[in-house]
Scaffold this active site. Structure first.
Site, PDB file in Angstrom:
ATOM      1  N   CYS A 182     108.581  -3.012 -73.013  1.00 16.74           N
ATOM      2  CA  CYS A 182     108.085  -3.653 -71.779  1.00 16.74           C
ATOM      3  C   CYS A 182     106.596  -3.959 -71.841  1.00 16.74           C
ATOM      4  O   CYS A 182     106.098  -4.828 -71.137  1.00 16.74           O
ATOM      5  CB  CYS A 182     108.365  -2.760 -70.580  1.00 16.74           C
ATOM      6  SG  CYS A 182     110.066  -2.246 -70.537  1.00 16.74           S
ATOM      7  N   HIS A 211     104.867  -5.703 -64.649  1.00 12.88           N
ATOM      8  CA  HIS A 211     106.133  -5.789 -65.372  1.00 12.88           C
ATOM      9  C   HIS A 211     107.280  -5.686 -64.361  1.00 12.88           C
ATOM     10  O   HIS A 211     107.198  -4.931 -63.393  1.00 12.88           O
ATOM     11  CB  HIS A 211     106.205  -4.648 -66.395  1.00 12.88           C
ATOM     12  CG  HIS A 211     107.560  -4.460 -66.984  1.00 12.88           C
ATOM     13  ND1 HIS A 211     108.242  -5.487 -67.609  1.00 12.88           N
ATOM     14  CD2 HIS A 211     108.380  -3.373 -67.035  1.00 12.88           C
ATOM     15  CE1 HIS A 211     109.406  -5.030 -68.018  1.00 12.88           C
ATOM     16  NE2 HIS A 211     109.526  -3.757 -67.682  1.00 12.88           N
ATOM     17  N   ASN A 250     115.287  -7.514 -65.402  1.00 11.30           N
ATOM     18  CA  ASN A 250     114.252  -7.042 -66.319  1.00 11.30           C
ATOM     19  C   ASN A 250     114.426  -7.736 -67.671  1.00 11.30           C
ATOM     20  O   ASN A 250     115.391  -7.456 -68.389  1.00 11.30           O
ATOM     21  CB  ASN A 250     114.369  -5.520 -66.451  1.00 11.30           C
ATOM     22  CG  ASN A 250     113.323  -4.917 -67.361  1.00 11.30           C
ATOM     23  OD1 ASN A 250     112.581  -5.623 -68.034  1.00 11.30           O
ATOM     24  ND2 ASN A 250     113.278  -3.595 -67.401  1.00 11.30           N
TER      25      ASN A 250
HETATM   26  O1  UT7 Z   1     111.596  -1.703 -68.195  1.00  8.54           O
HETATM   27  C1  UT7 Z   1     112.029  -0.462 -68.619  1.00  8.54           C
HETATM   28  C2  UT7 Z   1     111.657   0.552 -67.643  1.00  8.54           C
HETATM   29  N1  UT7 Z   1     112.757   0.854 -66.785  1.00  8.54           N
HETATM   30  C3  UT7 Z   1     112.521   1.257 -65.565  1.00  8.54           C
HETATM   31  O2  UT7 Z   1     111.393   1.300 -65.155  1.00  8.54           O
HETATM   32  C4  UT7 Z   1     113.681   1.702 -64.717  1.00  8.54           C
HETATM   33  C5  UT7 Z   1     113.296   2.928 -63.936  1.00  8.54           C
HETATM   34  N2  UT7 Z   1     114.383   3.518 -63.195  1.00  8.54           N
HETATM   35  C6  UT7 Z   1     115.045   2.895 -62.195  1.00  8.54           C
HETATM   36  O3  UT7 Z   1     114.758   1.763 -61.909  1.00  8.54           O
HETATM   37  C7  UT7 Z   1     116.082   3.664 -61.410  1.00  8.54           C
HETATM   38  O4  UT7 Z   1     116.069   5.012 -61.806  1.00  8.54           O
HETATM   39  C8  UT7 Z   1     117.500   3.070 -61.511  1.00  8.54           C
HETATM   40  C9  UT7 Z   1     117.586   1.760 -60.782  1.00  8.54           C
HETATM   41  C10 UT7 Z   1     117.892   2.881 -62.963  1.00  8.54           C
HETATM   42  C11 UT7 Z   1     118.516   4.022 -60.878  1.00  8.54           C
HETATM   43  O5  UT7 Z   1     118.175   4.254 -59.535  1.00  8.54           O
HETATM   44  P1  UT7 Z   1     118.125   5.736 -58.942  1.00  8.54           P
HETATM   45  O6  UT7 Z   1     117.776   5.613 -57.531  1.00  8.54           O
HETATM   46  O7  UT7 Z   1     117.213   6.544 -59.825  1.00  8.54           O
HETATM   47  O8  UT7 Z   1     119.640   6.195 -59.071  1.00  8.54           O
HETATM   48  P2  UT7 Z   1     120.283   7.396 -59.918  1.00  8.54           P
HETATM   49  O9  UT7 Z   1     120.232   7.094 -61.391  1.00  8.54           O
HETATM   50  O10 UT7 Z   1     119.706   8.689 -59.461  1.00  8.54           O
HETATM   51  O11 UT7 Z   1     121.783   7.306 -59.441  1.00  8.54           O
HETATM   52  C12 UT7 Z   1     122.159   7.487 -58.088  1.00  8.54           C
HETATM   53  C13 UT7 Z   1     123.651   7.270 -57.976  1.00  8.54           C
HETATM   54  C14 UT7 Z   1     124.455   8.064 -59.012  1.00  8.54           C
HETATM   55  O12 UT7 Z   1     125.636   8.499 -58.397  1.00  8.54           O
HETATM   56  P3  UT7 Z   1     125.779  10.008 -57.832  1.00  8.54           P
HETATM   57  O13 UT7 Z   1     125.557  10.883 -59.020  1.00  8.54           O
HETATM   58  O14 UT7 Z   1     124.694  10.150 -56.801  1.00  8.54           O
HETATM   59  O15 UT7 Z   1     127.166  10.037 -57.285  1.00  8.54           O
HETATM   60  C15 UT7 Z   1     124.785   7.031 -60.058  1.00  8.54           C
HETATM   61  O16 UT7 Z   1     125.966   7.331 -60.764  1.00  8.54           O
HETATM   62  O17 UT7 Z   1     123.974   5.890 -58.190  1.00  8.54           O
HETATM   63  C16 UT7 Z   1     124.976   5.793 -59.217  1.00  8.54           C
HETATM   64  N3  UT7 Z   1     124.778   4.553 -59.950  1.00  8.54           N
HETATM   65  C17 UT7 Z   1     125.303   3.378 -59.535  1.00  8.54           C
HETATM   66  N4  UT7 Z   1     126.083   3.052 -58.483  1.00  8.54           N
HETATM   67  C18 UT7 Z   1     126.429   1.755 -58.357  1.00  8.54           C
HETATM   68  C19 UT7 Z   1     124.076   4.341 -61.065  1.00  8.54           C
HETATM   69  N5  UT7 Z   1     124.105   3.045 -61.403  1.00  8.54           N
HETATM   70  C20 UT7 Z   1     124.884   2.429 -60.467  1.00  8.54           C
HETATM   71  C21 UT7 Z   1     125.279   1.090 -60.286  1.00  8.54           C
HETATM   72  N6  UT7 Z   1     126.045   0.802 -59.220  1.00  8.54           N
HETATM   73  N7  UT7 Z   1     124.905   0.095 -61.109  1.00  8.54           N
END
Ligand code: UT7
Length: 333
Positions: free
Chosen positions: A115, A260, A290
């Protein structure tokens, strides 16, 4: 003091639009989840099976950048190509781009800073130009992510985030010493290298990838999303302030921030912690997702087109991503 400047920008994205709704055909996800957590509404993906790679998207962006800079390709002295989705393991994607553009033999560098790749690329171009080694450098950030994503529910936390695209800049000597790249501030910290990575194929294994790893999906990107998020929202404002202070400026002097585009929520945190109003930050992740090394040129060009950046404005480019790598580039547009 010699200064380099972005003389022209060019971008290219594939015409295929993939909406959040489209993703629900392949995985358990929803438009609401994706918009609420990331801000993304749609992204562009290449047509799978078309044989289009990062060098193809890059070539289209590069042609537009040369046109915008009004520079014939014969004047280019060097290429710096940032990508985490190379056409092939080796040789680097830069040489395929060089061949596609018909550039003469010259230094061609592939860099692997994810990135932050475009910012590392700008900084490299700046140093080569300022020492007088070369005059004009083509800096590219291009990615074809979509062919490498796990589009089943197993990979949904990563697959919904990424899009394909390319951005290019022609960098050359500035005819006005007050305009151009003022400084770059680059970092990497490998202690978190596995928190956002693709494990296989790996030269540590023989064969580099086997059926077992393929079945386990270990050739797909994996991310500790929360950890990446937490680090991004602290490092990005820090390195913006470092760039401003280094040049004797404060946040009030900043005309526009180009962050970014990894997650709209990350950028909203960054904006809030810097105390910047909406008119002085630009985001377009809503439409492109992204695109890693391509997000900054895609966002910068759009900010100029919509009038958020005008001649002589102070502009800060900032990124954070896999490695971890992060950095900022301050420039006078
Ligand atoms: O450019 C590279 C750098 N990358 C980044 O900067 C990304 C940084 N991270 C993020 O943007 C976020 O952490 C994400 C968008 C990837 C995830 O968001 P989050 O609020 O951290 O969600 P989480 O990973 O804690 O997941 C919450 C819930 C989980 O379910 P449970 O365990 O609470 O039942 C996941 O399984 O959301 C679920 N989940 C989804 N649900 C629907 C994860 N991905 C999805 C999805 N659709 N696509």
């Amino acid at each position: 003091m010699a200064r380099s400047r972005i003389l022209g920008l060019g971008t290219f994205v594939p015409s295929r639009v993939v909406t959040n709704h489209d993703l629900t055909q392949w995985m358990e996800t929803s438009d609401e989840w994706i918009i609420e957590r990331t801000g993304i509404r749609e992204r562009r993906w290449v047509e799978h099976g078309s044989g289009i790679g990062s060098s193809d998207l890059a070539a289209e962006a590069a042609k537009k950048a040369l046109e915008a800079a009004e520079l014939p390709k014969e004047k280019i002295d060097m290429v710096v190509f940032a990508t985490l989705s190379p056409d092939h393991d080796f040789p680097g994607t830069g040489v395929f781009l060089q061949r596609k553009l018909g550039l003469r033999p010259m230094p061609v560098l592939d860099i692997r800073q994810q990135c932050t790749g475009f910012l590392y690329g700008l900084s490299i171009a700046d140093q080569f130009i300022n020492t007088g080694m070369v005059q004009y450098v083509l800096v590219i950030g291009a990615e074809v992510h979509s062919t490498g994503l796990d589009v089943t529910s197993r990979g949904r936390d990563v697959a919904v985030l990424f899009g394909d695209g390319a951005g290019a800049a022609v960098v050359g000597p500035s005819d006005d010493p007050s305009r151009g790249i003022l400084s770059s501030h680059l970092y990497a910290d490998g202690t978190c290298a596995e928190d956002l990575w693709v494990e296989f194929p790996s030269s540590k294994h023989h064969p580099r990838i086997a059926h077992k790893e393929l079945e386990e999906g270990r050739h797909y990107p994996k991310m500790e999303g929360r950890k990446v998020f937490k680090n991004a929202v602290s490092k990005m404002p820090e390195v913006v302030m470092e760039a401003l202070r280094f040049n004797g400026y404060g946040i009030k002097d900043l005309g526009c921030l180009i962050p970014h585009q990894a997650n709209l929520r990350i950028n909203e945190f960054v904006q809030k912690s810097l105390g910047l109003p909406d008119g002085r930050v630009h985001n377009n992740i809503q439409r492109y997702g992204n695109t890693t090394a391509a997000t900054i040129p895609l966002c910068l060009e759009e900010a100029i087109q919509v009038g958020k950046i005008k001649r002589d404005d102070l502009v800060c480019l900032v990124a954070f991503g896999a490695g971890f790598t992060w950095g900022s580039v301050l420039l006078r547009w």
